[in-house]
Write an enzyme that holds these catalytic residues in place. Structure first.
Site, PDB file in Angstrom:
ATOM      1  N   GLN A  26       6.620  -8.540   3.060  1.00 43.00           N
ATOM      2  CA  GLN A  26       6.067  -8.194   1.746  1.00 43.00           C
ATOM      3  C   GLN A  26       7.122  -8.354   0.656  1.00 43.00           C
ATOM      4  O   GLN A  26       6.830  -8.869  -0.430  1.00 43.00           O
ATOM      5  CB  GLN A  26       5.524  -6.759   1.777  1.00 43.00           C
ATOM      6  N   CYS A  35       0.817  -1.213   0.000  1.00 41.83           N
ATOM      7  CA  CYS A  35       0.000   0.000   0.000  1.00 41.83           C
ATOM      8  C   CYS A  35       0.852   1.265   0.000  1.00 41.83           C
ATOM      9  O   CYS A  35       0.373   2.333  -0.334  1.00 41.83           O
ATOM     10  CB  CYS A  35      -0.992  -0.017   1.157  1.00 41.83           C
ATOM     11  N   ASN A  36       2.122   1.137   0.383  1.00 38.21           N
ATOM     12  CA  ASN A  36       2.971   2.328   0.382  1.00 38.21           C
ATOM     13  C   ASN A  36       3.945   2.428  -0.782  1.00 38.21           C
ATOM     14  O   ASN A  36       4.597   3.446  -0.953  1.00 38.21           O
ATOM     15  CB  ASN A  36       3.756   2.407   1.687  1.00 38.21           C
ATOM     16  N   ARG A  37       4.068   1.362  -1.551  1.00 39.64           N
ATOM     17  CA  ARG A  37       5.035   1.426  -2.658  1.00 39.64           C
ATOM     18  C   ARG A  37       4.696   0.445  -3.773  1.00 39.64           C
ATOM     19  O   ARG A  37       4.140  -0.629  -3.538  1.00 39.64           O
ATOM     20  CB  ARG A  37       6.455   1.180  -2.159  1.00 39.64           C
ATOM     21  N   GLU A  63       8.996  -0.529  10.957  1.00 35.28           N
ATOM     22  CA  GLU A  63       7.799  -1.388  11.016  1.00 35.28           C
ATOM     23  C   GLU A  63       8.125  -2.747  10.401  1.00 35.28           C
ATOM     24  O   GLU A  63       8.912  -2.839   9.453  1.00 35.28           O
ATOM     25  CB  GLU A  63       6.604  -0.703  10.326  1.00 35.28           C
ATOM     26  N   PRO A  64       7.572  -3.812  10.948  1.00 36.42           N
ATOM     27  CA  PRO A  64       8.045  -5.140  10.570  1.00 36.42           C
ATOM     28  C   PRO A  64       7.420  -5.740   9.293  1.00 36.42           C
ATOM     29  O   PRO A  64       7.958  -6.697   8.759  1.00 36.42           O
ATOM     30  CB  PRO A  64       7.680  -5.994  11.781  1.00 36.42           C
ATOM     31  N   GLU A  96     -12.462   2.831  24.547  1.00 34.60           N
ATOM     32  CA  GLU A  96     -11.906   2.056  23.437  1.00 34.60           C
ATOM     33  C   GLU A  96     -10.389   1.902  23.545  1.00 34.60           C
ATOM     34  O   GLU A  96      -9.844   0.824  23.326  1.00 34.60           O
ATOM     35  CB  GLU A  96     -12.275   2.742  22.123  1.00 34.60           C
TER      36      GLU A  96
END
Lengths: 424, 262
Positions: free
Chosen positions: A123, A53-55, A117-118, A195
């Protein structure tokens, strides 16, 4: 086979807004087909598509850099029926060393939106597996990606880049883990059913917390949340009586004033034989009197404190990212060195082949003339001549591999080829 | 050979202390590997030194103040290996190794010669007294380090000023457990050491209570302090910050004992 044949093109969260990225993304179902279609581009030798989604990025080995990059950009656009001229400005591309460096940064999560972030490593691994199963990759990209995974592993192991939480609820969990050793034998009490408190409790459970109590003014709500968390609901007036069971207390009620004060906690901690307690007050207005923090072995964090922790964590991650960059730089130069020695390989092979041909021809001539030689003699002569050739060529081979990495490596290689008359 | 081993161990611990400190701050992995190698080199050369010396004197390496200090620093490093294996506290070395180095450095200023030679039964009791006490001291040193680390982390968490130490130090509970474990190991051994020492003394002077007051009171004090920490924990639940402070206080009495008794 040289380093300069490695290229990548792509868009990411830094260069391109999400409206464009989502148009350019290759969905899971489309990836196989797209990988196969790139195989048809004659300039491309090996390739891998990374689409998250980011690249959206394509890594490839091509015949010629500029043309290769152009073809890949065209490919991304035409696969989504878009025009390259409109989108050209969003694309970035890298080749040679920079391409290797970019990949290492991506796989080590240094290029991610939230550094460290892992998910990205997984991916990239999936993208590589996809391409490999379809035979879209060859020896060079295989080596490159395997190396990228090693680098990511090294970065994760040797730096603290992924260590510190960047969300409030995770920061609360991390603080809990700095107070308590393993959370498994510890108990959480939720007061109020907000929440954020629920999310924090879920994180704590995922780190091993087994016992959860939920207290609320309305017992039904407590019971409802207790059910989702696999915990136990308590009536509000049991709060003080039962609080000594909790190592971690999370409050998130809508109460207009403090529901837990210093005196109450003093009584509770005495019942607990001074076992430390961690209070997390996520409510605004606050539920716990700030003086509670002055008690020994009691730690109280409110929402602002947690926000400060997140800020500190982000700063720490950035510092760790610098260490990680050192590792990446170091690994890039190791990899490019290895690629460089590949340039020498064809020449070495040619020289050796030539020597071997000469050796066999000469032996055949000699043996024909000397019919009295026994089988054993012939074996000895074979052995002798082979070892002469190996000994003579050993140093030149080593030196050639080394020299080809230096600045004048290409010229050196050229001279060697002339010296041995290889290009005719 | 002997002197060479001594010099190597002293410089190795110095280098390792520096390395661990730099690793604590900058987190450069190679520095950590360097420090580990330096510690290994140090402990090997210390072992060689002690072996040579014991061969010469016919006693264990504890026949004078110099040897005791030397043996103590070796024991601390060895216990550090076990502690790291068990507790996996990455930055333990940054606290333990400088301590071992300082004790070794202290030995540098003590006379190497002039051994106390014991024979017969006294030799057996003294050997027990000295080795048990030294293991006890090493354990107390570990408790001291755990206490210091605890107070650093506690201070960060309490004041919510999360600096570099917050990220480096392990959890309070782990440090507290570590503290208690080493005291649980150290206190009974130290007590046994105390008892065998008394026995040996009674053999020498032929009376149980013929103690030399100046030499003995720090030892008694030390024993009382750790007894208080140990039983306070068991009976009163003194843990956390109190236990950490206790371990530091106890260590001060250990230093006193070291200077006045050994």
């Amino acid at each position: 086979m040289s380093l300069s044949s490695l290229v990548m093109v792509g868009v990411n969260h830094k260069t391109t807004p999400v409206e464009i990225r989502e148009k350019l993304a290759f969905s899971q179902g489309k990836i196989e087909e797209s990988l196969e279609r790139i195989t048809e581009i004659p300039e491309v030798i090996e390739h891998i598509i990374v689409s998250t989604c980011n690249r959206v990025e394509i890594y490839a080995r091509v015949e010629e850099i500029d043309l290769g990059i152009k073809r890949l950009k065209e490919f991304i656009c035409t696969s989504h029926e878009l025009s390259l001229t409109e989108l050209e400005s969003y694309f970035y591309s890298h080749h040679s060393n920079q391409m290797v460096e970019h990949l290492f940064k991506v796989s080590s999560s240094l290029d991610s939106m939230v550094v460290g972030e892992p998910q990205i490593l997984g991916q990239v691994k999936d993208a590589y597996e996809n391409a490999r199963t379809l035979n879209a990759t060859g020896s060079v990209l295989n080596q490159l990606f395997e190396k990228a995974f090693n680098v990511a592993k090294r970065v994760r192991e040797e730096t603290g880049i992924a260590e510190n939480a960047v969300s409030i609820s995770y920061a609360a969990v991390e603080l809990a883990r700095k107070i308590f050793d393993d959370l498994e034998n510890h108990t959480v009490m939720l007061i109020g059913t907000g929440e954020m408190a629920e999310i924090a409790a879920k994180h704590l459970i995922s780190y091993g917390v087994k016992t959860v109590y939920v207290v609320s003014r309305t017992y039904e709500r407590a019971a409802g949340l207790a059910k989702t968390l696999n915990g136990c609901a308590l009536a509000f007036d049991e709060l003080e009586k039962e609080m000594h069971r909790a190592d971690i207390v999370i409050t998130s009620t809508g109460a207009p004033r403090f529901i837990i004060d210093k005196e109450m906690v003093e009584r509770v901690i005495e019942t607990r034989k001074y076992n430390p307690m961690f209070f997390i007050d996520i409510a605004v207005p606050r539920d716990i009197a700030p003086e509670v923090n002055t008690l020994e072995d009691i730690y109280l964090y409110d929402i602002d404190d947690l926000q400060a922790v997140v800020a500190a964590n982000l700063k720490e991650r950035e510092k760790e990212a610098e260490n990680a960059l050192d590792i990446v730089t170091n690994e890039v130069s190791k990899f490019t060195d290895w690629m460089g020695t590949l340039d020498a390989v064809p020449t070495i092979v040619e020289i050796r082949n030539r020597a071997e041909r000469i050796r066999i021809a000469e032996i055949n001539k000699t043996i024909k003339k000397m019919e009295h030689l026994s089988e054993e003699d012939i074996i000895n002569i074979e052995y002798l001549t082979t070892s002469i050739i190996n000994k003579i060529l050993h140093k030149p081979t080593v030196n050639l591999k080394k020299r080809v990495l230096s600045k004048d490596g290409r010229d050196f290689l050229h001279s060697i080829r002339q010296l041995f008359h290889l290009d005719d | 050979m002997e002197q060479l081993a001594y010099n190597i161990s002293l410089s190795s611990y110095f280098a390792a202390s520096l390395g661990y400190f730099l690793f604590l701050i900058y987190r450069k992995h190679p520095v950590s590997i360097f420090s580990r190698c330096a510690v290994a080199l140090g402990v090997i050369s210390q072992t060689i030194f002690m072996a040579i010396r014991s061969g010469q004197t016919g006693h264990g390496p504890y026949t004078n103040s110099f040897e005791v200090a030397f043996f103590c620093s070796w024991m601390i490093v060895v216990s550090y290996f076990f502690a790291e294996l068990r507790y996996k506290i990455k930055d333990l070395g940054a606290f333990v190794i400088p301590l071992a180095f300082l004790i070794l450095l202290y030995s540098f200023f003590l006379a190497q010669e002039g051994n106390q030679q014991d024979t017969g039964q006294i030799k057996i009791w003294m050997t027990l007294h000295r080795s048990l006490s030294i293991v006890g001291y090493a354990a107390f040193s570990m408790a001291f380090v755990a206490g210091v680390m605890y107070l650093i982390q506690e201070n960060q968490l309490k004041n919510k000023k999360l600096g570099i130490m917050y990220f480096r130090m392990p959890s309070l509970e782990l440090l507290d457990k570590f503290n208690f474990t080493v005291i649980t190991l150290g206190f009974p051994l130290f007590t046994l050491g105390f008892m065998t020492g008394t026995l040996a003394n009674s053999k020498i002077k032929d009376a149980i209570f013929s103690w030399d007051i100046v030499k003995t009171w720090p030892l008694v004090l030390c024993w009382l302090v750790y007894g208080l920490i140990f039983f306070g924990r068991l009976l009163k639940g003194w843990r956390g910050k109190k236990a950490a402070q206790g371990a530091i206080l106890g260590f001060i009495s250990v230093i006193l004992t070291f200077v006045l008794h050994v």
